[in-house]
Design an enzyme around this catalytic site. Structure first.
Site, PDB file in Angstrom:
ATOM      1  CG  PHE A 178      -1.841   1.260   1.140  1.00 59.07           C
ATOM      2  CD1 PHE A 178      -2.973   1.240   0.343  1.00 59.07           C
ATOM      3  CD2 PHE A 178      -1.528   2.425   1.812  1.00 59.07           C
ATOM      4  CE1 PHE A 178      -3.797   2.359   0.240  1.00 59.07           C
ATOM      5  CE2 PHE A 178      -2.342   3.552   1.721  1.00 59.07           C
ATOM      6  CZ  PHE A 178      -3.474   3.516   0.930  1.00 59.07           C
ATOM      7  CG  ASP A 217       5.956   3.916   1.473  1.00 64.94           C
ATOM      8  OD1 ASP A 217       5.927   4.666   2.469  1.00 64.94           O
ATOM      9  OD2 ASP A 217       4.967   3.726   0.739  1.00 64.94           O
ATOM     10  CE  LYS A 254      -0.251   7.185   6.367  1.00 60.51           C
ATOM     11  NZ  LYS A 254      -1.457   7.918   5.951  1.00 60.51           N
TER      12      LYS A 254
END
Length: 414
Positions: free
Chosen positions: A153, A238, A267
């Site tokens: 994801f 990531d 984030k």
């Protein structure tokens, strides 16, 4: 100790139901949120429109690593709001150089390319790897390939869902972007077989969050690092969810002593205050970009830089990483006691991050999440009967144990 209080949420014609009905009438149904309407939050706790308090065990998918309303971050944002919030990259501003320097130093790298959201950062990494492949590695134009892992994801843009194996994320959004080779996550042999002279990068999550907090086999990341070095391929990590303290280290790659060629961050970099993301790498890699080839009006804006600089300062002390490691050990010990006899089939994760596979006989992940919500704990499900636990790194041991007690109650219900 704080405990949930207030009226039962969701009663007929309640403020909760009215707010939900209004939202569902006017917004696209691209999310399926739990039936709670938050009106305020502080630290690890949130309060809904009816005054009921909830322990936040999701932390905005790690965007809120430092808790809700963190005083240092709010003060940094307020101070910058009074000065300048946006210049666009058409002009320099006085927070930008410090942000790039200090984030680069935190990562042990030379250059930073700031964006806003995690998906934008992943797109930037893909574009950078391809351009590096053409300009530096010498791959023929239009033939660059990137190896990715199944169950990944990395976001939901058209290019990113092109290499997703999740039907919900991918279906009906074609035609898809070519140039990606998908291999099983954690399988270094399959990854090695997928590498070719056209491969420019391997893009991986060191821990797969959306897939259920999947931790790869020990030595996998080290082998990926060895293979990419041997074959002249960029290793792109990531760390949007796994980075910036979540796993008990600044970066999850550190658990295997690995440094990638490129970090993709987001984030928690914005402290839950503003969206901030970045690609961080060497001058050789990020130096391939020239003016006009890639950019963002809001990327690296003064407000974002001010907040991110405070996040970086907080991480430099190591305090949050150490606390996440210590309390994470406790979290995993307690969850481990439930495996096989407490309604839990498996627990995975590192630090204050866990994927908990609940016996399907007890309910789906959604049903378990709803039952926890009724007891004042907010989590989110993924993939069937899996729930994710990721409390803010400021949660107290007392509050964490209170939340785990609520989980035990739900599992004991059968």
């Amino acid at each position: 100790m704080p405990t949930p209080s207030g009226p039962t949420p969701g009663t007929a014609s309640s403020p909760t139901q009215q707010a939900i009905a209004s939202a569902e009438a006017r917004s696209a149904h691209n999310y399926h949120p739990l039936p709670v309407v938050v009106s305020s939050a502080d630290g690890a706790w949130m309060t809904d429109v009816e005054g009921r308090r909830y322990l936040d065990m999701l932390a905005g998918y790690s965007a809120l690593n430092f808790g809700h309303g963190n005083r240092r971050l709010i003060d940094a944002a307020k101070a910058q709001l009074e000065r300048v919030t946006l210049t666009s990259r058409a002009f320099h501003h006085d927070r930008f150089a410090a942000f790039c320097e200090q984030l680069g130093d935190l990562c042990g790298m030379e250059m930073v390319l700031p964006m806003n959201t995690g998906a934008e950062a992943v797109e930037t990494a893909v574009k950078t790897a391809r351009k590096w492949g053409y300009r530096v590695k010498g791959v023929p134009d239009g033939e660059a390939r990137i190896v990715v892992a199944s169950d990944n994801f990395h976001g939901r843009t058209t290019t990113i869902v092109s290499f997703s194996t999740d039907p919900e994320a991918r279906a009906d959004f074609g035609p898809y972007t070519p140039g990606f080779d998908i291999v099983p996550y954690g399988d270094a042999t399959a990854l090695e077989a997928a590498l070719s002279d056209r491969t420019v990068a391997v893009l991986l999550e060191p821990i797969q969050g959306e897939a259920g907090v999947l931790v790869p086999p020990d030595g996998y990341l080290r082998r990926v690092r060895e293979l990419t070095r041997e074959r002249g391929v960029l290793f792109v990590a990531d760390e949007i969810q796994s980075g910036l303290g979540r796993t008990g280290r600044t970066f999850a790659c550190e658990h295997e002593g690995v440094v990638p060629d490129m970090y993709v961050l987001g984030k928690a970099l914005g402290g839950g205050v503003v969206p901030v993301s970045a690609v961080v790498s060497s001058a050789e890699v990020l130096g391939v970009h020239k003016p006009g080839e890639h950019g963002s009006t809001f990327g690296g804006n003064p407000l974002a830089c001010a907040v991110a600089l405070e996040v970086i300062a907080m991480l430099r002390t190591g305090e949050f990483q150490g606390y996440a490691a210590e309390l994470g050990d406790h979290l995993h010990r307690e969850l481990g006691l439930l495996v096989g006899r407490g309604g839990v089939r498996e627990v995975r994760g590192r630090g204050l991050w866990a994927g908990v596979d609940v016996d399907p006989a007890l309910g789906t992940g959604r049903e378990i999440s709803e039952r926890l919500m009724e007891r004042g704990v907010l989590v989110k499900d993924t993939h069937g009967s899996t729930i994710r636990l990721a409390p803010p790194l400021v949660v107290s041991k007392e509050d964490l144990d209170w939340g785990l007690d609520r989980l035990r109650e739900v599992l004991a219900e059968g």
